[in-house]
Scaffold this motif. Structure first.
Motif, mmCIF file in Angstrom:
data_model
loop_
_atom_site.group_PDB
_atom_site.id
_atom_site.type_symbol
_atom_site.label_atom_id
_atom_site.label_comp_id
_atom_site.label_asym_id
_atom_site.label_seq_id
_atom_site.Cartn_x
_atom_site.Cartn_y
_atom_site.Cartn_z
ATOM 1 N N SER A 76 18.325 -44.500 -23.322
ATOM 2 C CA SER A 76 18.000 -42.767 -23.030
ATOM 3 C C SER A 76 18.541 -43.404 -21.959
ATOM 4 O O SER A 76 18.915 -42.508 -20.887
ATOM 5 C CB SER A 76 17.037 -42.247 -22.694
ATOM 6 N N GLU A 77 17.787 -44.537 -21.573
ATOM 7 C CA GLU A 77 18.781 -45.107 -19.111
ATOM 8 C C GLU A 77 19.364 -46.066 -19.529
ATOM 9 O O GLU A 77 18.748 -47.670 -18.923
ATOM 10 C CB GLU A 77 16.787 -45.548 -19.399
ATOM 11 N N GLN A 78 20.879 -46.535 -19.482
ATOM 12 C CA GLN A 78 22.148 -46.636 -19.938
ATOM 13 C C GLN A 78 21.471 -48.297 -20.132
ATOM 14 O O GLN A 78 21.982 -49.668 -19.465
ATOM 15 C CB GLN A 78 21.611 -46.743 -18.318
ATOM 16 N N GLY A 79 21.251 -48.281 -21.553
ATOM 17 C CA GLY A 79 20.094 -50.096 -22.411
ATOM 18 C C GLY A 79 19.355 -50.790 -21.227
ATOM 19 O O GLY A 79 18.949 -51.802 -21.934
ATOM 20 N N ALA A 80 18.553 -49.860 -20.285
ATOM 21 C CA ALA A 80 17.951 -50.863 -19.445
ATOM 22 C C ALA A 80 16.912 -51.086 -20.150
ATOM 23 O O ALA A 80 16.202 -50.073 -21.098
ATOM 24 C CB ALA A 80 17.161 -50.304 -18.131
ATOM 25 N N LEU A 81 16.548 -52.229 -20.576
ATOM 26 C CA LEU A 81 14.990 -53.291 -21.601
ATOM 27 C C LEU A 81 13.714 -52.723 -20.571
ATOM 28 O O LEU A 81 12.882 -51.882 -21.419
ATOM 29 C CB LEU A 81 14.915 -54.236 -21.620
ATOM 30 N N THR A 82 13.334 -52.294 -19.569
ATOM 31 C CA THR A 82 12.597 -52.113 -18.889
ATOM 32 C C THR A 82 12.295 -50.885 -18.687
ATOM 33 O O THR A 82 13.264 -50.092 -18.520
ATOM 34 C CB THR A 82 11.848 -52.907 -18.186
ATOM 35 N N PRO A 83 11.345 -49.943 -19.109
ATOM 36 C CA PRO A 83 11.362 -48.148 -18.877
ATOM 37 C C PRO A 83 11.613 -48.702 -17.199
ATOM 38 O O PRO A 83 10.624 -49.525 -16.274
ATOM 39 C CB PRO A 83 10.108 -47.487 -19.601
ATOM 40 N N PRO A 84 11.905 -47.897 -16.348
ATOM 41 C CA PRO A 84 12.437 -47.727 -15.142
ATOM 42 C C PRO A 84 11.591 -46.843 -14.287
ATOM 43 O O PRO A 84 10.521 -46.004 -15.090
ATOM 44 C CB PRO A 84 13.507 -46.905 -14.937
ATOM 45 N N VAL A 85 11.203 -47.491 -13.544
ATOM 46 C CA VAL A 85 9.780 -47.037 -12.573
ATOM 47 C C VAL A 85 10.865 -45.253 -12.183
ATOM 48 O O VAL A 85 11.475 -45.769 -10.881
ATOM 49 C CB VAL A 85 8.916 -47.391 -11.508
ATOM 50 N N PHE A 86 10.366 -44.200 -12.181
ATOM 51 C CA PHE A 86 10.922 -43.345 -11.608
ATOM 52 C C PHE A 86 9.957 -42.564 -10.096
ATOM 53 O O PHE A 86 8.897 -42.616 -10.419
ATOM 54 C CB PHE A 86 10.948 -41.997 -12.541
ATOM 55 N N MET A 87 10.288 -42.963 -9.203
ATOM 56 C CA MET A 87 9.778 -42.500 -8.048
ATOM 57 C C MET A 87 10.411 -41.661 -7.371
ATOM 58 O O MET A 87 10.031 -41.225 -6.044
ATOM 59 C CB MET A 87 10.196 -43.935 -7.171
ATOM 60 N N GLY A 100 9.446 -30.571 -19.783
ATOM 61 C CA GLY A 100 10.435 -31.280 -19.187
ATOM 62 C C GLY A 100 9.487 -31.723 -17.850
ATOM 63 O O GLY A 100 8.545 -31.304 -17.815
ATOM 64 N N TYR A 101 10.048 -32.121 -16.968
ATOM 65 C CA TYR A 101 9.222 -32.357 -15.470
ATOM 66 C C TYR A 101 9.785 -31.368 -14.150
ATOM 67 O O TYR A 101 11.213 -31.480 -13.985
ATOM 68 C CB TYR A 101 10.114 -33.972 -15.137
ATOM 69 N N ILE A 102 8.979 -31.812 -13.563
ATOM 70 C CA ILE A 102 9.365 -30.643 -11.976
ATOM 71 C C ILE A 102 8.798 -31.392 -10.590
ATOM 72 O O ILE A 102 9.373 -30.803 -9.992
ATOM 73 C CB ILE A 102 8.157 -29.273 -12.464
ATOM 74 N N THR A 120 3.269 -33.440 -11.174
ATOM 75 C CA THR A 120 2.218 -33.549 -12.201
ATOM 76 C C THR A 120 2.299 -34.092 -12.863
ATOM 77 O O THR A 120 1.716 -34.039 -14.125
ATOM 78 C CB THR A 120 3.005 -31.509 -12.384
ATOM 79 N N LYS A 121 3.990 -34.954 -13.657
ATOM 80 C CA LYS A 121 3.926 -35.480 -14.460
ATOM 81 C C LYS A 121 5.180 -37.043 -13.784
ATOM 82 O O LYS A 121 5.969 -35.140 -13.185
ATOM 83 C CB LYS A 121 3.477 -34.868 -15.916
ATOM 84 N N ASN A 122 5.426 -37.302 -14.610
ATOM 85 C CA ASN A 122 7.083 -38.339 -14.446
ATOM 86 C C ASN A 122 7.185 -39.012 -15.880
ATOM 87 O O ASN A 122 6.016 -38.690 -16.104
ATOM 88 C CB ASN A 122 7.164 -38.731 -13.039
#
Length: 195
Positions: A27-38, A60-62, A66-68
């Motif tokens: 779901s994230e271009q094959g990145a093994l570790t989840p990305p940190v959404f900033m 979803g995300y707003i 609230t959440k990410n």
């Protein structure tokens, strides 16, 4: 958005679930570790989609406060590891206590607290909640007679901290919980020092 329960059968070990559950690298271009959404804000496909998200009609995300997606993965993993149906990650212990109290209590409810609590917790109970019609009774949870006296008032919730801040006073969680549940009360325990 990732289905946070989809990988449970595939990853059954505790350690493996702790580092892989709730995230699919594809779901994230094959990145093994989840990305940190900033990011603090998110794009919407259409204005109608954005409105549906804000109304809670669509998942979803707003807004980052609230959440990410990073927080969602953490919450899913903690919930799974604790055997809970859901988890909630917040920025501080006081945020966790406040969110729990505002979720569980209503005006007119009674809360029984132990007399030794972290200062900000004590202030929230004795000054903050009481402003909104929630009654608070203080008791010594290490004294079975004082605890019984307070529980006879039929509280909605009891709250204590063990080991307590600042004196590391220890309260028997199982014993107090059994008495509180017998009185029909929910039990909330702050274990900040235990971690």
């Amino acid at each position: 958005m990732t289905d946070h329960t989809s990988n449970r059968g595939r990853w059954s070990g505790l350690s493996t679930r702790a580092i892989h559950l709730g995230y699919d690298p594809a779901s994230e271009q094959g990145a093994l570790t989840p990305p940190v959404f900033m990011t603090s804000t998110y794009a919407f496909e259409t204005a109608e989609d954005g409105a549906a998200l804000f109304r809670g009609e669509k998942e979803g995300y707003i807004y980052g406060r609230t959440k990410n997606p990073t927080q969602s993965v953490l919450e899913a993993r903690i919930a799974d590891l604790e055997g809970a149906e859901a988890g909630l990650a917040v920025a501080s212990g006081m945020a966790a206590i406040s969110a729990t109290l505002w979720t569980l209590l209503s005006a007119g409810d009674l809360v029984v607290i132990d007399h030794t609590l972290y200062g900000n917790s004590y202030a929230l109970f004795t000054r903050g909640l009481t402003r909104f019609g929630i009654r608070v009774e203080v008791a010594d949870f290490t004294d079975p007679n004082d605890l019984a006296r307070a529980l006879a008032l039929r509280p909605a919730l009891v709250h204590f901290e063990t080991p307590a801040n600042p004196n590391l006073r220890v309260i028997d969680i199982a014993a107090v919980s059994a008495q509180a549940h017998a009185a029909g009360a929910l039990v909330m325990v702050d274990n900040t020092f235990a971690t």
